[in-house]
Design an enzyme around this catalytic site. Structure first.
Site, PDB file in Angstrom:
ATOM      1  N   GLU A  46       0.796  -1.357   0.113  1.00 51.45           N
ATOM      2  CA  GLU A  46      -0.078   0.150   0.125  1.00 51.45           C
ATOM      3  C   GLU A  46       0.811   1.227  -0.116  1.00 51.45           C
ATOM      4  O   GLU A  46       0.459   2.211  -0.571  1.00 51.45           O
ATOM      5  CB  GLU A  46      -0.950  -0.149   1.235  1.00 51.45           C
ATOM      6  CG  GLU A  46      -1.784  -1.242   1.530  1.00 51.45           C
ATOM      7  CD  GLU A  46      -1.283  -2.407   2.362  1.00 51.45           C
ATOM      8  OE1 GLU A  46       0.152  -2.524   2.157  1.00 51.45           O
ATOM      9  OE2 GLU A  46      -1.996  -2.847   3.042  1.00 51.45           O
ATOM     10  N   SER A 163      17.040 -41.910 -15.207  1.00 55.53           N
ATOM     11  CA  SER A 163      15.820 -40.902 -14.961  1.00 55.53           C
ATOM     12  C   SER A 163      15.706 -39.547 -16.005  1.00 55.53           C
ATOM     13  O   SER A 163      15.161 -38.839 -15.651  1.00 55.53           O
ATOM     14  CB  SER A 163      15.481 -40.367 -13.435  1.00 55.53           C
ATOM     15  OG  SER A 163      16.624 -39.680 -13.105  1.00 55.53           O
ATOM     16  N   ASP A 195      22.503 -38.009  -7.138  1.00 57.93           N
ATOM     17  CA  ASP A 195      22.271 -36.840  -8.309  1.00 57.93           C
ATOM     18  C   ASP A 195      22.847 -35.576  -8.179  1.00 57.93           C
ATOM     19  O   ASP A 195      23.174 -34.814  -9.218  1.00 57.93           O
ATOM     20  CB  ASP A 195      20.704 -36.366  -8.704  1.00 57.93           C
ATOM     21  CG  ASP A 195      19.994 -37.740  -8.895  1.00 57.93           C
ATOM     22  OD1 ASP A 195      20.320 -38.532  -9.280  1.00 57.93           O
ATOM     23  OD2 ASP A 195      18.626 -37.387  -8.849  1.00 57.93           O
TER      24      ASP A 195
END
Lengths: 323, 323
Positions: A46, A163, A195
């Site tokens: 605001e 994957s 990973d």
């Protein structure tokens, strides 16, 4: 209000522990001020919108996604006081601020000053927009999104572990966008070991929005990762109102078993793998009947050849918060 | 043509080895004859529609989902001759009949008699409508639909084996409707032993449409089931142009490994099971890259709280058949 919500999304994952609010000030059909909570929580939406509108604010209508605050702080005046001082004619709000220092007092102050106040406009969208802040207020922990990326038969990898890739580039870019909307990303220790994921945001212009990296491990020690021992410990993560859980299957299951997933992002590739690595470990389900009625589809769209579905936990706490 | 295709669906799974054809005869904007291949294959759709239209056929337009046959049989005259004799003014066809006794000769005969012929109208829908007949003609085996009903994480049962129910009553009713559209249903011996499935059609008015029951087993002997030893043996199933494979995971995998699935019906409940029984056993996938480009989403819809998705094998043989 939709424009205010769009502005609110700019601050998402940068304002904790403050809510990411959006604000639009309109006069005679023209937008004269726009604001959103700035990084770190100040200025408020605001204050920014009023600063842009200047003296034009007098008699204008202010659309704001959260009740204007009623509490002064050392960092700035209360937004409800700013709106009164600016002489706005009308305030349209989405939801009430659950902060006990405001909690309706902002709207009361506006009305007491003779400003017309309407509330509850686009409340559901506003709750979704500020899910992190609302979940933190209601449950004392971040809002948690769990990401799964699977084949049609629910595999996240081949049995061999392969994957890359199940989903295509459009879906992977969407994951990066989702990362930028979270304060922190969590993976399990197994995923870190297998990973070595970077978990950054690789989208032009959003590189600086990469979230904090968190590892779930009861024993690991790391300089590169913030380590927590249990899903429940997410409550202790610093400046984290939106948490993105990316895997793997055991970590996902641990969060589900603890009922600490609010939103499920399911990326699906139109492929079959067969006898692959399942998306989830044991989530502690005792009977099939207990699985029903927990998830509600709220969005689905195509991402290249893949699809993403968004489910929300039902009943979800933020949705039952007061308007 | 859409009306003719709707009529064609009435004969589906009741006309093998004949195709299920639909026919509508229109004159001055009014339907004057409707026909579809009757159970057992005769009368043909055109003969039925012409009989209804009677002498009104003269100068009318005939919409038919498959090229009218050019070959006389002991069971009746050739439809192309019937259309010529009736004096129709125009024939609109969807696809050419791959039967070598017709294979374009029907359209040639019509044109030779001065009838205007248009072909290729709604060809894709017609190929889908007669997938069983076309697959039998092209590959010497039935068209195969594989049904899977899973949780969002790809489980078809809990680890305990509990599988009733994953999907709700609307999805299960849809399965029964699909059963009625197939000549035969196949399950593996494991499913027969575990579930003793009835595999009938429990829908009001369709009880008589229950398909032949087939069991996949290298060793079983049964009075109640037609037993075949391998997926490839579906080519030997009597009067079966549309085969519905219902499970379980090993049987589904055996059909996929043999590349004998043309259409995948995936029913999905908005639930998570975790560490459940996976939908598929080993399908012989050597590398993830080989999984891509095989399946195309052609339909998706809500069924109560569940969703069904329809995928087709791509490239699918019937779709590459000549128009």
């Amino acid at each position: 209000m939709s424009a205010a919500l769009a502005l609110a999304s700019r601050g998402r994952a940068r304002t904790a522990p403050n809510p990411n609010v959006g604000c639009v000030i309109v006069k005679q059909g023209r937008v004269i001020g726009r604001g959103w909570t700035q990084a770190g929580g100040r200025p408020h939406a605001e204050a920014m919108a009023l600063a842009e509108a200047g003296t034009e604010s007098r008699g204008a209508t202010c659309y704001v996604t959260l009740e204007p605050c009623a509490h002064r702080s050392i960092r700035g005046p209360a937004c409800s006081d700013l709106l009164v001082a600016a002489g706005v004619g009308r305030v349209v709000g989405a939801i009430e601020d659950p902060d006990p220092r405001t909690a309706g007092a902002g709207f009361v102050r506006l009305r007491a000053a003779g400003i017309a106040v309407t509330t509850g406009v686009e409340a559901a969208a506003a709750r979704r927009s500020m899910a992190g802040f609302l979940t933190r207020r209601a449950l004392g922990r971040p809002h948690v999104t769990l990401k799964l990326a699977t084949s049609l038969d629910g595999a996240i990898a081949m049995a061999s572990g392969e994957s890359r890739w199940i989903t295509g580039p459009e879906a992977r870019a969407h994951v990066h966008l989702e990362r930028s909307r979270h304060d922190a990303i969590l993976v399990g220790r197994g995923t870190v070991g297998a990973d070595a994921p970077v978990l950054d945001v690789r989208l032009p212009g959003l590189e600086a929005r990469s979230p904090m990296r968190v590892m779930l491990s009861a024993t690991a020690v790391s300089d590169d990762w913030h380590v927590i021992p249990t899903p429940a410990a997410i409550a202790t993560l610093p400046a984290t109102d939106h948490l993105f859980v990316e895997g793997g299957a055991q970590t996902a299951a641990a969060f589900l078993a603890a009922d600490l997933v609010d939103r499920l992002l399911l990326y699906r590739a139109p492929i079959l793998i067969g006898a692959g690595k399942p998306a989830l470990g044991d989530i502690g389900l005792a009977a099939l009947a207990d699985a029903h009625g927990r998830w509600r589809l709220v969005d689905a769209r195509a991402l290249g050849r893949d699809r993403v579905e968004v489910y929300e936990r039902t009943p979800c706490l933020p949705a039952s918060s007061p308007i």
